[in-house]
Design a protein around this motif. Structure first.
Motif, PDB file in Angstrom:
ATOM      1  N   PRO B  35      26.197  42.592  40.304  1.00 29.01           N
ATOM      2  CA  PRO B  35      26.950  41.408  39.894  1.00 29.01           C
ATOM      3  C   PRO B  35      28.286  41.822  39.266  1.00 29.01           C
ATOM      4  O   PRO B  35      28.363  42.878  38.631  1.00 29.01           O
ATOM      5  CB  PRO B  35      26.056  40.737  38.842  1.00 29.01           C
ATOM      6  N   SER B  36      29.294  40.989  39.424  1.00 28.33           N
ATOM      7  CA  SER B  36      30.617  41.326  38.885  1.00 28.33           C
ATOM      8  C   SER B  36      30.700  40.921  37.421  1.00 28.33           C
ATOM      9  O   SER B  36      31.406  39.967  37.056  1.00 28.33           O
ATOM     10  CB  SER B  36      31.701  40.637  39.715  1.00 28.33           C
ATOM     11  N   ALA B  37      29.990  41.654  36.610  1.00 29.71           N
ATOM     12  CA  ALA B  37      29.979  41.397  35.173  1.00 29.71           C
ATOM     13  C   ALA B  37      30.657  42.555  34.449  1.00 29.71           C
ATOM     14  O   ALA B  37      30.491  43.718  34.823  1.00 29.71           O
ATOM     15  CB  ALA B  37      28.543  41.245  34.674  1.00 29.71           C
ATOM     16  N   GLU B  38      31.407  42.203  33.418  1.00 27.71           N
ATOM     17  CA  GLU B  38      32.109  43.210  32.622  1.00 27.71           C
ATOM     18  C   GLU B  38      31.115  44.250  32.109  1.00 27.71           C
ATOM     19  O   GLU B  38      30.056  43.899  31.597  1.00 27.71           O
ATOM     20  CB  GLU B  38      32.809  42.518  31.444  1.00 27.71           C
ATOM     21  N   ALA B  73      35.939  50.167  40.102  1.00 31.36           N
ATOM     22  CA  ALA B  73      34.944  49.102  39.925  1.00 31.36           C
ATOM     23  C   ALA B  73      35.438  48.052  38.940  1.00 31.36           C
ATOM     24  O   ALA B  73      35.245  46.847  39.137  1.00 31.36           O
ATOM     25  CB  ALA B  73      33.624  49.701  39.461  1.00 31.36           C
ATOM     26  N   MET B  74      36.101  48.486  37.875  1.00 29.37           N
ATOM     27  CA  MET B  74      36.619  47.529  36.886  1.00 29.37           C
ATOM     28  C   MET B  74      37.707  46.646  37.499  1.00 29.37           C
ATOM     29  O   MET B  74      37.739  45.434  37.267  1.00 29.37           O
ATOM     30  CB  MET B  74      37.165  48.276  35.667  1.00 29.37           C
ATOM     31  N   ASN B  75      38.584  47.243  38.300  1.00 30.35           N
ATOM     32  CA  ASN B  75      39.589  46.438  39.006  1.00 30.35           C
ATOM     33  C   ASN B  75      38.923  45.416  39.914  1.00 30.35           C
ATOM     34  O   ASN B  75      39.342  44.256  39.995  1.00 30.35           O
ATOM     35  CB  ASN B  75      40.499  47.335  39.848  1.00 30.35           C
ATOM     36  N   ALA B  76      37.883  45.857  40.629  1.00 30.80           N
ATOM     37  CA  ALA B  76      37.191  44.961  41.564  1.00 30.80           C
ATOM     38  C   ALA B  76      36.523  43.805  40.810  1.00 30.80           C
ATOM     39  O   ALA B  76      36.583  42.653  41.245  1.00 30.80           O
ATOM     40  CB  ALA B  76      36.163  45.749  42.359  1.00 30.80           C
ATOM     41  N   HIS B  79      39.875  41.860  38.844  1.00 34.45           N
ATOM     42  CA  HIS B  79      40.969  41.319  39.661  1.00 34.45           C
ATOM     43  C   HIS B  79      40.469  40.771  41.003  1.00 34.45           C
ATOM     44  O   HIS B  79      41.019  39.794  41.508  1.00 34.45           O
ATOM     45  CB  HIS B  79      42.028  42.394  39.905  1.00 34.45           C
ATOM     46  N   GLY B  80      39.450  41.414  41.583  1.00 34.12           N
ATOM     47  CA  GLY B  80      38.956  40.969  42.885  1.00 34.12           C
ATOM     48  C   GLY B  80      37.987  39.815  42.760  1.00 34.12           C
ATOM     49  O   GLY B  80      38.125  38.798  43.438  1.00 34.12           O
ATOM     50  N   ASN B  81      37.005  39.976  41.881  1.00 33.01           N
ATOM     51  CA  ASN B  81      35.950  38.966  41.760  1.00 33.01           C
ATOM     52  C   ASN B  81      36.057  38.119  40.508  1.00 33.01           C
ATOM     53  O   ASN B  81      35.185  37.274  40.245  1.00 33.01           O
ATOM     54  CB  ASN B  81      34.576  39.659  41.799  1.00 33.01           C
ATOM     55  N   HIS B  82      37.105  38.321  39.731  1.00 31.44           N
ATOM     56  CA  HIS B  82      37.399  37.492  38.549  1.00 31.44           C
ATOM     57  C   HIS B  82      36.182  37.348  37.627  1.00 31.44           C
ATOM     58  O   HIS B  82      35.927  36.271  37.081  1.00 31.44           O
ATOM     59  CB  HIS B  82      37.944  36.130  38.972  1.00 31.44           C
ATOM     60  N   ILE B 104      34.278  50.960  47.504  1.00 31.86           N
ATOM     61  CA  ILE B 104      33.963  49.880  46.572  1.00 31.86           C
ATOM     62  C   ILE B 104      34.655  48.618  47.084  1.00 31.86           C
ATOM     63  O   ILE B 104      35.878  48.612  47.287  1.00 31.86           O
ATOM     64  CB  ILE B 104      34.428  50.226  45.145  1.00 31.86           C
ATOM     65  N   ALA B 105      33.867  47.580  47.311  1.00 32.79           N
ATOM     66  CA  ALA B 105      34.407  46.356  47.906  1.00 32.79           C
ATOM     67  C   ALA B 105      34.178  45.167  46.982  1.00 32.79           C
ATOM     68  O   ALA B 105      33.123  45.041  46.356  1.00 32.79           O
ATOM     69  CB  ALA B 105      33.741  46.096  49.257  1.00 32.79           C
ATOM     70  N   ASP B 106      35.198  44.307  46.901  1.00 29.05           N
ATOM     71  CA  ASP B 106      35.049  43.043  46.192  1.00 29.05           C
ATOM     72  C   ASP B 106      35.350  41.913  47.164  1.00 29.05           C
ATOM     73  O   ASP B 106      35.608  42.150  48.343  1.00 29.05           O
ATOM     74  CB  ASP B 106      35.954  43.000  44.949  1.00 29.05           C
ATOM     75  N   ARG B 107      35.309  40.684  46.709  1.00 28.72           N
ATOM     76  CA  ARG B 107      35.534  39.525  47.574  1.00 28.72           C
ATOM     77  C   ARG B 107      36.925  38.935  47.369  1.00 28.72           C
ATOM     78  O   ARG B 107      37.126  37.740  47.523  1.00 28.72           O
ATOM     79  CB  ARG B 107      34.459  38.462  47.320  1.00 28.72           C
ATOM     80  N   GLY B 108      37.873  39.780  47.057  1.00 30.64           N
ATOM     81  CA  GLY B 108      39.217  39.302  46.752  1.00 30.64           C
ATOM     82  C   GLY B 108      40.156  39.234  47.924  1.00 30.64           C
ATOM     83  O   GLY B 108      41.343  38.963  47.730  1.00 30.64           O
ATOM     84  N   GLY B 109      39.664  39.512  49.137  1.00 37.54           N
ATOM     85  CA  GLY B 109      40.562  39.459  50.288  1.00 37.54           C
ATOM     86  C   GLY B 109      41.606  40.552  50.216  1.00 37.54           C
ATOM     87  O   GLY B 109      41.307  41.677  49.814  1.00 37.54           O
TER      88      GLY B 109
END
Lengths: 115, 167
Positions: B35-38, B73-76, B79-82, B104-109
């Motif tokens: 999950p994209s959690a801090e 990962a922190m950027n993703a 910035h990517g998954n907010h 490392i992939a996020d859903r930020g396009g």
């Protein structure tokens, strides 16, 4: 990994801040508060003890930059000791090592003898 | 650029080796999502480090990869998954004969990396530049190669660390 903590003590005219845990976003309030007390405690150097710091990320680097900027506005010297080889490399890459002395241990940092 | 072909998650005993693109054999050793959690960037870092160590990275080079992975990962996440925990942070650890490759992939396009302003410490100390903005700089300095791409939905950062320095 442990939560961030920062404690201030005085040693031979120097204000020593013992840091421990994670130096990341979670450290902002505690580091800011303790660093402010160190700035108010005399005019000697401020020593950051990284011996018990497990992890520093880019936000932690920014917090160190902010603290160093505060100290420079009133002419206070900031030194660091206890950094691992990896974080010494990061302090060199970011050029933090050009603006704050990096020392092996507290004795060297108090004395200001470069390592 | 050699892209890693997507495959189903390998079981520990079923690591897959597949020639792709330019004929380089890529073996996937671990794939997972979080999950994209801090704070999850540290969990990603530790899991990737365990696999990278098994693949032969150690000492300073392993520490550099750990920092690059945590920052990516922190950027993703941010910035990517907010920081939306419903959006997955996808991680793959693979290897070629000479390198460890972390994706490392996020859903930020296509537009998830922060602006690549070169950090200037003197300017930051003088209040002329934000004290932050070290993440991308550190990633680029820590690994041997960094590549980014997008499939339109996912923004993917590929970190490459050669098994031997200077290769």
């Amino acid at each position: 990994m442990n939560e961030f903590e920062a404690w201030l003590r005085m040693e031979g005219g120097a204000a020593v801040i013992d840091l421990s845990g994670l130096l990341d976003r979670s450290a902002e309030a505690a580091l800011g508060e303790v660093f402010g007390r160190a700035l108010a405690a005399g005019s000697g150097p401020i020593l950051l003890n990284f011996t018990a710091v497990d992890y520093i990320n880019s936000t932690g680097i920014a917090l160190i930059v902010g603290a160093l900027a505060r100290a420079r506005t009133i002419g206070r010297t900031v030194r660091a000791f206890g950094l691992s080889e990896h974080y010494r490399e990061i302090f060199t890459i970011t050029r933090l090592a050009d603006f704050m002395g990096i020392f092996d241990d507290e004795t060297a940092a108090v004395g200001g003898t470069a390592t | 650029m050699a892209l890693l072909r997507r495959r189903r998650k390998p079981e520990p005993s079923q690591e897959t080796a597949t020639p792709v693109g330019d004929g380089v054999a890529i073996t996937v050793h671990d794939e997972f999502a979080m999950p994209s959690a801090e704070g999850n960037e540290r969990a990603v870092m530790e899991r990737v480090a365990a696999t990278a160590a098994r693949l032969g990275l150690s000492g300073a080079r392993l520490e550099r990869l750990k920092t690059a992975v945590a920052e990516t990962a922190m950027n993703a996440i941010e910035h990517g998954n907010h920081c939306d925990p419903d959006l997955p942070l996808e991680v793959q650890v693979a290897s070629t004969a000479g390198s460890v490759v972390v994706r490392i992939a996020d859903r930020g396009g296509a537009n998830t990396m922060p602006p690549a302003e070169l950090p200037d410490l003197e300017a930051k100390l003088a209040g002329e530049q934000n004290p932050r903005g070290w993440g991308l700089f550190l990633i680029e300095k820590m690994v041997d190669e960094m590549r980014t791409n997008s499939d339109g939905v996912r923004h993917i950062v590929e970190l490459v660390m050669h098994r031997e320095e200077g290769r």
